[in-house]
Motif scaffolding. Sequence first.
Motif, short mmCIF file in Angstrom:
data_model
loop_
_atom_site.label_atom_id
_atom_site.label_comp_id
_atom_site.label_asym_id
_atom_site.label_seq_id
_atom_site.Cartn_x
_atom_site.Cartn_y
_atom_site.Cartn_z
N THR A 209 -111.51 30.17 84.98
CA THR A 209 -112.58 29.49 85.72
C THR A 209 -112.76 28.06 85.24
N ARG B 263 -113.46 33.80 82.41
CA ARG B 263 -113.69 32.44 81.92
C ARG B 263 -112.41 31.64 81.77
N MET C 68 -120.87 33.17 80.85
CA MET C 68 -119.42 33.27 80.94
C MET C 68 -118.75 33.48 79.58
N ASP C 69 -119.49 33.38 78.51
CA ASP C 69 -118.91 33.28 77.17
C ASP C 69 -117.87 34.36 76.88
N ASP D 263 -116.79 36.68 79.23
CA ASP D 263 -116.28 37.25 80.47
C ASP D 263 -114.77 37.00 80.60
N ARG E 166 -120.60 34.57 88.04
CA ARG E 166 -119.33 34.66 87.31
C ARG E 166 -118.12 34.67 88.24
#
Length: 447
Positions: A312, A309, A303-304, A306, A390
Amino acid sequence: MKKTSIYIIILLLIYSCEIVDVLENDPPNNLVAENVVENETDARALLNGVYTTITARTTDKYYMFSELIPSAMIGSMSRSGLGTINAQFSENELQFDNIFVRDYWLVFYKVIDLANNSIVQTEQLSSDLITEESRREILGEAHYLRAMATFDALRYFGQFFDVNSNLGVVLRTEPSNYVSRDKPRSTVAECYAQIISDLDIAISDAPDFSVTYRSSKTAAKALKAKVLLFQGQYAEAATLADNVINDGTRSLEVDFETAFSNGLNSSEMIFMTYRDENSDSEDNNRKRFYFGRAGNTWFADLMDADPRRPFTYNGATVLKTNDADNFRPTYFLRLSEMYLIKAEGLAFSNATLADASAPLNIVRNRAGIGDTPATNMDELKDDIFNEIARELAFENGSEWFAAIRFDKAMTLKPTIISSNQYILPIPEQEIEGNGSISIADQNPGYE
Protein backbone atom coordinates in the motif's frame (compact mmCIF):
# COMPACT_ATOMS: atom_id res chain seq x y z
CA MET A 1 -13.88 17.27 -48.84
CA LYS A 2 -16.56 18.54 -46.48
CA LYS A 3 -15.76 21.36 -44.10
CA THR A 4 -16.55 19.21 -41.04
CA SER A 5 -14.23 16.47 -42.27
CA ILE A 6 -11.40 18.99 -42.55
CA TYR A 7 -12.18 20.12 -39.00
CA ILE A 8 -11.92 16.57 -37.69
CA ILE A 9 -8.50 16.13 -39.33
CA ILE A 10 -7.29 19.37 -37.71
CA LEU A 11 -8.49 18.15 -34.30
CA LEU A 12 -6.68 14.87 -34.79
CA LEU A 13 -3.44 16.71 -35.48
CA ILE A 14 -3.89 19.01 -32.47
CA TYR A 15 -4.40 16.13 -30.04
CA SER A 16 -1.94 13.66 -31.54
CA CYS A 17 0.76 14.57 -28.99
CA GLU A 18 -1.62 14.18 -26.03
CA ILE A 19 -3.96 11.33 -26.80
CA VAL A 20 -3.18 7.64 -26.94
CA ASP A 21 -5.37 5.07 -28.63
CA VAL A 22 -6.52 3.29 -25.48
CA LEU A 23 -9.67 1.99 -27.03
CA GLU A 24 -8.43 -0.73 -29.36
CA ASN A 25 -8.68 0.79 -32.81
CA ASP A 26 -11.33 3.34 -31.88
CA PRO A 27 -10.31 6.88 -32.93
CA PRO A 28 -8.54 8.40 -29.92
CA ASN A 29 -9.25 12.07 -30.57
CA ASN A 30 -11.01 14.37 -28.15
CA LEU A 31 -13.69 16.02 -30.30
CA VAL A 32 -15.73 18.53 -28.37
CA ALA A 33 -17.08 21.17 -30.76
CA GLU A 34 -20.67 21.13 -31.95
CA ASN A 35 -21.63 19.75 -35.36
CA VAL A 36 -18.52 17.61 -35.94
CA VAL A 37 -20.21 14.22 -35.49
CA GLU A 38 -21.31 12.87 -38.83
CA ASN A 39 -21.10 9.12 -38.33
CA GLU A 40 -20.49 6.35 -35.81
CA THR A 41 -16.72 6.78 -35.98
CA ASP A 42 -17.04 10.43 -34.97
CA ALA A 43 -19.48 9.54 -32.18
CA ARG A 44 -17.03 7.05 -30.71
CA ALA A 45 -14.21 9.57 -30.99
CA LEU A 46 -16.26 12.10 -29.07
CA LEU A 47 -16.96 9.53 -26.33
CA ASN A 48 -13.26 8.72 -26.15
CA GLY A 49 -12.61 12.35 -25.29
CA VAL A 50 -14.56 11.92 -22.05
CA TYR A 51 -12.28 9.07 -20.96
CA THR A 52 -9.24 11.10 -21.96
CA THR A 53 -10.26 13.94 -19.66
CA ILE A 54 -10.45 11.58 -16.67
CA THR A 55 -6.96 10.22 -17.38
CA ALA A 56 -5.35 13.47 -18.57
CA ARG A 57 -1.92 13.74 -16.94
CA THR A 58 -0.94 17.35 -17.59
CA THR A 59 -3.82 19.70 -16.82
CA ASP A 60 -7.06 18.24 -15.53
CA LYS A 61 -5.83 15.79 -12.88
CA TYR A 62 -9.23 14.18 -12.20
CA TYR A 63 -7.42 10.94 -11.38
CA MET A 64 -4.75 12.55 -9.21
CA PHE A 65 -6.91 14.90 -7.16
CA SER A 66 -9.22 11.99 -6.28
CA GLU A 67 -6.27 10.41 -4.48
CA LEU A 68 -4.51 13.44 -3.01
CA ILE A 69 -7.25 15.75 -1.77
CA PRO A 70 -9.36 13.34 0.34
CA SER A 71 -6.29 11.57 1.71
CA ALA A 72 -4.86 14.85 2.97
CA MET A 73 -8.21 15.88 4.46
CA ILE A 74 -8.59 12.71 6.55
CA GLY A 75 -4.88 12.33 7.35
CA SER A 76 -4.01 9.09 5.58
CA MET A 77 -1.44 11.36 3.93
CA SER A 78 0.30 13.89 6.12
CA ARG A 79 0.94 16.02 3.06
CA SER A 80 -0.34 15.79 -0.49
CA GLY A 81 2.41 17.55 -2.41
CA LEU A 82 0.10 20.30 -3.68
CA GLY A 83 2.56 23.08 -2.94
CA THR A 84 2.05 25.68 -0.25
CA ILE A 85 -1.72 25.45 -0.65
CA ASN A 86 -1.46 21.85 0.59
CA ALA A 87 -1.79 23.01 4.20
CA GLN A 88 -5.38 24.02 3.57
CA PHE A 89 -6.26 20.38 2.86
CA SER A 90 -4.16 18.78 5.59
CA GLU A 91 -5.37 21.34 8.16
CA ASN A 92 -8.98 21.28 6.90
CA GLU A 93 -9.02 25.04 6.39
CA LEU A 94 -10.05 25.44 2.77
CA GLN A 95 -10.43 28.87 1.20
CA PHE A 96 -12.91 29.62 -1.58
CA ASP A 97 -10.10 30.91 -3.84
CA ASN A 98 -7.97 27.73 -3.54
CA ILE A 99 -6.81 26.99 -7.09
CA PHE A 100 -6.90 23.22 -6.64
CA VAL A 101 -10.47 23.37 -5.36
CA ARG A 102 -11.28 25.44 -8.43
CA ASP A 103 -9.59 22.94 -10.76
CA TYR A 104 -11.32 20.00 -9.11
CA TRP A 105 -14.72 21.61 -9.66
CA LEU A 106 -13.83 22.48 -13.25
CA VAL A 107 -12.66 19.00 -14.20
CA PHE A 108 -15.89 17.41 -12.93
CA TYR A 109 -17.89 19.80 -15.05
CA LYS A 110 -15.59 19.33 -18.03
CA VAL A 111 -16.31 15.59 -17.92
CA ILE A 112 -20.03 16.29 -17.51
CA ASP A 113 -20.03 18.72 -20.44
CA LEU A 114 -18.15 16.31 -22.70
CA ALA A 115 -20.55 13.53 -21.74
CA ASN A 116 -23.48 15.82 -22.51
CA ASN A 117 -22.03 16.61 -25.92
CA SER A 118 -21.55 12.89 -26.56
CA ILE A 119 -25.17 12.19 -25.62
CA VAL A 120 -26.63 15.00 -27.73
CA GLN A 121 -24.48 14.37 -30.79
CA THR A 122 -25.05 10.62 -30.72
CA GLU A 123 -28.80 10.98 -30.25
CA GLN A 124 -28.98 13.30 -33.25
CA LEU A 125 -27.28 10.93 -35.69
CA SER A 126 -29.73 9.51 -38.19
CA SER A 127 -30.20 5.74 -38.19
CA ASP A 128 -28.45 5.36 -41.55
CA LEU A 129 -25.22 6.70 -40.00
CA ILE A 130 -25.05 4.53 -36.87
CA THR A 131 -26.43 1.17 -35.86
CA GLU A 132 -28.97 1.25 -33.05
CA GLU A 133 -26.87 -1.15 -31.00
CA SER A 134 -23.86 1.18 -31.25
CA ARG A 135 -26.00 4.19 -30.42
CA ARG A 136 -27.34 2.51 -27.27
CA GLU A 137 -23.88 1.46 -26.13
CA ILE A 138 -22.31 4.88 -26.68
CA LEU A 139 -25.19 6.56 -24.86
CA GLY A 140 -24.94 4.02 -22.03
CA GLU A 141 -21.23 4.74 -21.56
CA ALA A 142 -21.77 8.50 -21.71
CA HIS A 143 -24.54 8.34 -19.10
CA TYR A 144 -22.26 6.31 -16.83
CA LEU A 145 -19.47 8.86 -17.13
CA ARG A 146 -21.87 11.75 -16.50
CA ALA A 147 -23.20 9.95 -13.42
CA MET A 148 -19.69 9.33 -12.12
CA ALA A 149 -18.61 12.98 -12.47
CA THR A 150 -21.91 14.29 -11.04
CA PHE A 151 -21.60 11.95 -8.05
CA ASP A 152 -18.05 13.10 -7.44
CA ALA A 153 -19.07 16.76 -7.72
CA LEU A 154 -21.84 16.11 -5.19
CA ARG A 155 -19.54 14.24 -2.80
CA TYR A 156 -16.96 17.02 -2.72
CA PHE A 157 -19.08 20.16 -3.09
CA GLY A 158 -22.59 19.28 -1.88
CA GLN A 159 -24.02 18.08 1.42
CA PHE A 160 -24.20 14.51 0.14
CA PHE A 161 -24.58 13.23 3.70
CA ASP A 162 -27.99 14.91 4.12
CA VAL A 163 -30.56 13.81 1.54
CA ASN A 164 -32.90 16.58 2.74
CA SER A 165 -30.38 19.37 2.18
CA ASN A 166 -30.90 22.09 -0.41
CA LEU A 167 -27.14 22.27 -0.93
CA GLY A 168 -26.54 19.94 -3.83
CA VAL A 169 -24.51 20.94 -6.86
CA VAL A 170 -25.34 22.41 -10.25
CA LEU A 171 -26.96 19.72 -12.39
CA ARG A 172 -26.01 19.97 -16.04
CA THR A 173 -27.73 17.61 -18.46
CA GLU A 174 -27.13 19.55 -21.67
CA PRO A 175 -24.01 21.06 -23.22
CA SER A 176 -23.02 24.26 -21.46
CA ASN A 177 -23.09 27.46 -23.51
CA TYR A 178 -24.03 31.11 -23.11
CA VAL A 179 -27.70 30.18 -23.03
CA SER A 180 -27.47 27.30 -20.56
CA ARG A 181 -24.53 28.57 -18.48
CA ASP A 182 -26.54 30.13 -15.66
CA LYS A 183 -28.04 27.41 -13.48
CA PRO A 184 -28.78 27.32 -9.74
CA ARG A 185 -27.74 24.62 -7.31
CA SER A 186 -30.08 21.66 -7.14
CA THR A 187 -31.08 19.90 -3.95
CA VAL A 188 -29.17 16.86 -2.77
CA ALA A 189 -32.23 14.69 -3.47
CA GLU A 190 -32.43 16.03 -7.03
CA CYS A 191 -28.75 15.30 -7.55
CA TYR A 192 -29.10 11.72 -6.35
CA ALA A 193 -32.17 11.24 -8.55
CA GLN A 194 -30.25 12.42 -11.64
CA ILE A 195 -27.27 10.21 -10.85
CA ILE A 196 -29.49 7.15 -10.37
CA SER A 197 -31.37 7.93 -13.59
CA ASP A 198 -28.12 8.07 -15.55
CA LEU A 199 -26.90 4.82 -13.99
CA ASP A 200 -30.16 3.04 -14.78
CA ILE A 201 -29.68 3.99 -18.43
CA ALA A 202 -26.11 2.69 -18.27
CA ILE A 203 -27.21 -0.56 -16.62
CA SER A 204 -29.70 -1.06 -19.45
CA ASP A 205 -27.68 0.14 -22.44
CA ALA A 206 -23.93 0.23 -21.73
CA PRO A 207 -21.89 -2.66 -23.16
CA ASP A 208 -21.34 -5.84 -21.18
CA PHE A 209 -18.07 -5.84 -19.25
CA SER A 210 -15.09 -6.20 -21.57
CA VAL A 211 -12.08 -4.27 -20.26
CA THR A 212 -11.28 -2.58 -16.97
CA TYR A 213 -10.92 0.92 -18.42
CA ARG A 214 -14.32 1.21 -20.14
CA SER A 215 -17.69 1.74 -18.53
CA SER A 216 -20.03 -1.23 -18.65
CA LYS A 217 -23.22 -2.63 -17.19
CA THR A 218 -21.12 -4.11 -14.38
CA ALA A 219 -19.47 -0.74 -13.62
CA ALA A 220 -22.87 0.98 -13.65
CA LYS A 221 -24.32 -1.52 -11.18
CA ALA A 222 -21.26 -1.18 -8.95
CA LEU A 223 -21.43 2.61 -8.95
CA LYS A 224 -25.17 2.53 -8.30
CA ALA A 225 -24.58 0.30 -5.27
CA LYS A 226 -22.13 2.90 -3.99
CA VAL A 227 -24.55 5.78 -4.63
CA LEU A 228 -27.35 3.95 -2.83
CA LEU A 229 -25.04 3.45 0.16
CA PHE A 230 -24.27 7.17 0.29
CA GLN A 231 -28.01 7.88 0.11
CA GLY A 232 -28.64 5.70 3.12
CA GLN A 233 -30.50 3.10 1.05
CA TYR A 234 -28.60 0.40 2.86
CA ALA A 235 -30.57 -2.74 2.07
CA GLU A 236 -30.81 -1.79 -1.60
CA ALA A 237 -27.08 -1.08 -1.73
CA ALA A 238 -26.27 -4.46 -0.19
CA THR A 239 -28.55 -6.25 -2.65
CA LEU A 240 -27.04 -4.57 -5.70
CA ALA A 241 -23.48 -5.08 -4.44
CA ASP A 242 -24.31 -8.77 -4.04
CA ASN A 243 -25.59 -8.79 -7.62
CA VAL A 244 -22.25 -7.46 -8.85
CA ILE A 245 -20.36 -10.01 -6.75
CA ASN A 246 -22.35 -12.87 -8.24
CA ASP A 247 -22.91 -11.77 -11.84
CA GLY A 248 -19.81 -13.67 -12.98
CA THR A 249 -18.00 -10.80 -14.69
CA ARG A 250 -15.43 -10.12 -11.95
CA SER A 251 -13.73 -12.19 -9.26
CA LEU A 252 -11.34 -11.49 -6.39
CA GLU A 253 -7.68 -12.11 -7.06
CA VAL A 254 -6.04 -14.74 -4.90
CA ASP A 255 -4.29 -12.12 -2.76
CA PHE A 256 -4.12 -8.36 -2.25
CA GLU A 257 -0.80 -7.91 -4.04
CA THR A 258 -2.02 -9.61 -7.21
CA ALA A 259 -5.06 -7.36 -7.36
CA PHE A 260 -2.67 -4.55 -8.33
CA SER A 261 0.30 -6.34 -9.89
CA ASN A 262 -1.96 -7.70 -12.65
CA GLY A 263 -2.75 -4.14 -13.69
CA LEU A 264 -5.38 -3.76 -16.40
CA ASN A 265 -5.84 -7.53 -16.43
CA SER A 266 -6.72 -7.83 -12.75
CA SER A 267 -9.84 -9.96 -12.38
CA GLU A 268 -11.28 -7.72 -9.67
CA MET A 269 -10.89 -4.31 -11.31
CA ILE A 270 -14.25 -2.90 -12.41
CA PHE A 271 -13.23 0.58 -13.53
CA MET A 272 -9.75 2.13 -13.57
CA THR A 273 -7.63 4.42 -15.71
CA TYR A 274 -5.78 3.20 -18.77
CA ARG A 275 -2.13 3.92 -19.36
CA ASP A 276 0.67 2.25 -21.24
CA GLU A 277 4.32 2.95 -21.99
CA ASN A 278 3.31 5.66 -24.45
CA SER A 279 0.90 7.53 -22.20
CA ASP A 280 2.81 7.33 -18.92
CA SER A 281 5.38 10.00 -18.13
CA GLU A 282 7.10 11.87 -15.31
CA ASP A 283 4.08 14.19 -15.21
CA ASN A 284 2.17 11.23 -13.80
CA ASN A 285 4.90 10.28 -11.31
CA ARG A 286 3.16 10.91 -7.99
CA LYS A 287 6.19 9.51 -6.15
CA ARG A 288 8.33 12.43 -7.17
CA PHE A 289 5.87 15.28 -7.33
CA TYR A 290 2.75 14.61 -5.32
CA PHE A 291 2.64 11.81 -2.81
CA GLY A 292 3.90 12.54 0.63
CA ARG A 293 4.61 10.41 3.65
CA ALA A 294 1.77 8.46 5.20
CA GLY A 295 2.90 9.80 8.56
CA ASN A 296 2.34 9.23 12.24
CA THR A 297 -1.47 9.25 12.10
CA TRP A 298 -4.42 7.05 12.97
CA PHE A 299 -3.98 5.48 9.56
CA ALA A 300 -0.34 4.58 10.08
CA ASP A 301 -1.28 2.98 13.40
CA LEU A 302 -4.10 1.04 11.74
CA MET A 303 -1.82 -0.23 8.98
CA ASP A 304 1.19 -0.94 11.19
CA ALA A 305 0.87 -4.73 11.39
CA ASP A 306 -1.48 -5.28 8.45
CA PRO A 307 -0.19 -7.65 5.71
CA ARG A 308 -1.35 -5.16 3.06
CA ARG A 309 0.91 -2.36 4.24
CA PRO A 310 3.97 -3.39 2.15
CA PHE A 311 1.82 -3.20 -0.97
CA THR A 312 0.00 0.00 0.00
CA TYR A 313 2.71 2.49 0.95
CA ASN A 314 6.27 2.73 2.17
CA GLY A 315 7.93 5.55 4.07
CA ALA A 316 7.49 8.09 1.30
CA THR A 317 5.39 6.65 -1.50
CA VAL A 318 1.88 5.36 -2.03
CA LEU A 319 2.70 2.15 -3.88
CA LYS A 320 -0.72 1.20 -5.21
CA THR A 321 -1.15 4.16 -7.48
CA ASN A 322 2.51 4.84 -8.18
CA ASP A 323 3.08 1.36 -9.59
CA ALA A 324 5.46 2.17 -12.44
CA ASP A 325 5.32 -1.40 -13.77
CA ASN A 326 1.63 -0.84 -14.51
CA PHE A 327 2.07 2.82 -15.56
CA ARG A 328 0.73 4.35 -12.35
CA PRO A 329 -3.01 3.72 -12.60
CA THR A 330 -5.92 5.11 -10.58
CA TYR A 331 -8.59 2.78 -9.21
CA PHE A 332 -12.20 3.93 -9.19
CA LEU A 333 -14.07 0.65 -8.55
CA ARG A 334 -13.00 -2.89 -7.78
CA LEU A 335 -14.79 -5.98 -6.56
CA SER A 336 -13.47 -5.96 -2.98
CA GLU A 337 -15.35 -2.69 -2.50
CA MET A 338 -18.59 -4.48 -3.37
CA TYR A 339 -18.00 -6.93 -0.51
CA LEU A 340 -17.45 -3.99 1.84
CA ILE A 341 -20.53 -2.15 0.55
CA LYS A 342 -22.54 -5.31 1.11
CA ALA A 343 -21.21 -5.62 4.66
CA GLU A 344 -21.88 -1.95 5.44
CA GLY A 345 -25.33 -2.05 3.87
CA LEU A 346 -26.31 -5.12 5.88
CA ALA A 347 -24.85 -3.75 9.12
CA PHE A 348 -26.92 -0.57 8.80
CA SER A 349 -30.14 -2.31 7.73
CA ASN A 350 -30.73 -4.53 10.76
CA ALA A 351 -29.24 -7.71 9.32
CA THR A 352 -27.91 -10.33 11.68
CA LEU A 353 -24.35 -10.12 12.91
CA ALA A 354 -23.50 -13.32 11.03
CA ASP A 355 -24.95 -12.10 7.72
CA ALA A 356 -23.25 -8.70 7.91
CA SER A 357 -19.95 -10.30 8.92
CA ALA A 358 -19.85 -12.79 6.05
CA PRO A 359 -18.83 -10.44 3.18
CA LEU A 360 -16.42 -8.60 5.48
CA ASN A 361 -14.72 -11.85 6.39
CA ILE A 362 -14.13 -12.69 2.73
CA VAL A 363 -12.03 -9.55 2.36
CA ARG A 364 -10.31 -10.02 5.72
CA ASN A 365 -9.38 -13.62 4.99
CA ARG A 366 -8.07 -12.71 1.54
CA ALA A 367 -5.86 -10.17 3.32
CA GLY A 368 -4.66 -12.81 5.81
CA ILE A 369 -6.07 -11.32 9.02
CA GLY A 370 -8.89 -13.81 9.67
CA ASP A 371 -12.54 -13.39 10.62
CA THR A 372 -13.77 -10.32 12.42
CA PRO A 373 -13.63 -10.66 16.22
CA ALA A 374 -16.76 -8.48 16.60
CA THR A 375 -19.34 -9.76 19.11
CA ASN A 376 -21.96 -7.07 18.51
CA MET A 377 -23.07 -4.73 15.74
CA ASP A 378 -21.22 -1.66 17.02
CA GLU A 379 -17.97 -3.59 17.05
CA LEU A 380 -18.72 -4.92 13.58
CA LYS A 381 -19.31 -1.42 12.21
CA ASP A 382 -15.92 -0.40 13.60
CA ASP A 383 -14.36 -3.39 11.86
CA ILE A 384 -16.07 -2.52 8.58
CA PHE A 385 -14.73 1.03 8.73
CA ASN A 386 -11.22 -0.20 9.55
CA GLU A 387 -11.36 -2.66 6.69
CA ILE A 388 -12.46 0.01 4.22
CA ALA A 389 -9.48 2.13 5.29
CA ARG A 390 -6.99 -0.74 5.04
CA GLU A 391 -8.29 -2.36 1.87
CA LEU A 392 -9.27 0.74 -0.13
CA ALA A 393 -6.78 3.36 1.08
CA PHE A 394 -5.91 6.00 -1.54
CA GLU A 395 -8.61 4.70 -3.87
CA ASN A 396 -11.05 7.44 -4.81
CA GLY A 397 -11.31 8.94 -1.34
CA SER A 398 -12.58 5.74 0.25
CA GLU A 399 -11.18 6.31 3.75
CA TRP A 400 -12.29 9.97 3.79
CA PHE A 401 -15.89 9.29 2.85
CA ALA A 402 -16.09 6.24 5.11
CA ALA A 403 -14.95 8.42 8.05
CA ILE A 404 -17.88 10.73 7.30
CA ARG A 405 -20.42 7.94 6.85
CA PHE A 406 -19.35 6.21 10.07
CA ASP A 407 -19.22 9.53 11.96
CA LYS A 408 -15.53 9.15 12.76
CA ALA A 409 -13.97 12.10 10.93
CA MET A 410 -13.94 14.46 13.91
CA THR A 411 -12.51 11.76 16.17
CA LEU A 412 -9.74 10.78 13.77
CA LYS A 413 -8.71 14.30 12.75
CA PRO A 414 -8.61 17.01 15.45
CA THR A 415 -8.66 19.79 12.83
CA ILE A 416 -12.16 18.69 11.76
CA ILE A 417 -14.56 20.33 14.20
CA SER A 418 -17.66 20.82 12.05
CA SER A 419 -19.56 19.01 9.35
CA ASN A 420 -19.06 22.15 7.26
CA GLN A 421 -15.52 20.84 6.69
CA TYR A 422 -16.84 17.68 5.05
CA ILE A 423 -17.26 19.54 1.77
CA LEU A 424 -15.23 22.02 -0.23
CA PRO A 425 -16.21 25.62 -0.98
CA ILE A 426 -17.93 26.47 -4.25
CA PRO A 427 -15.07 28.09 -6.21
CA GLU A 428 -14.93 31.84 -6.66
CA GLN A 429 -14.93 31.37 -10.43
CA GLU A 430 -18.29 29.58 -10.39
CA ILE A 431 -19.92 32.20 -8.19
CA GLU A 432 -18.66 35.01 -10.40
CA GLY A 433 -19.41 33.28 -13.71
CA ASN A 434 -22.79 31.69 -13.00
CA GLY A 435 -25.55 34.30 -12.91
CA SER A 436 -27.85 31.97 -10.97
CA ILE A 437 -25.43 31.55 -8.05
CA SER A 438 -24.39 34.24 -5.61
CA ILE A 439 -22.23 34.39 -2.51
CA ALA A 440 -25.40 33.59 -0.55
CA ASP A 441 -25.32 30.13 -2.17
CA GLN A 442 -21.82 29.38 -0.84
CA ASN A 443 -21.40 26.33 1.38
CA PRO A 444 -21.64 26.97 5.14
CA GLY A 445 -18.41 28.05 6.74
CA TYR A 446 -17.00 29.62 3.58
CA GLU A 447 -19.07 32.81 3.38
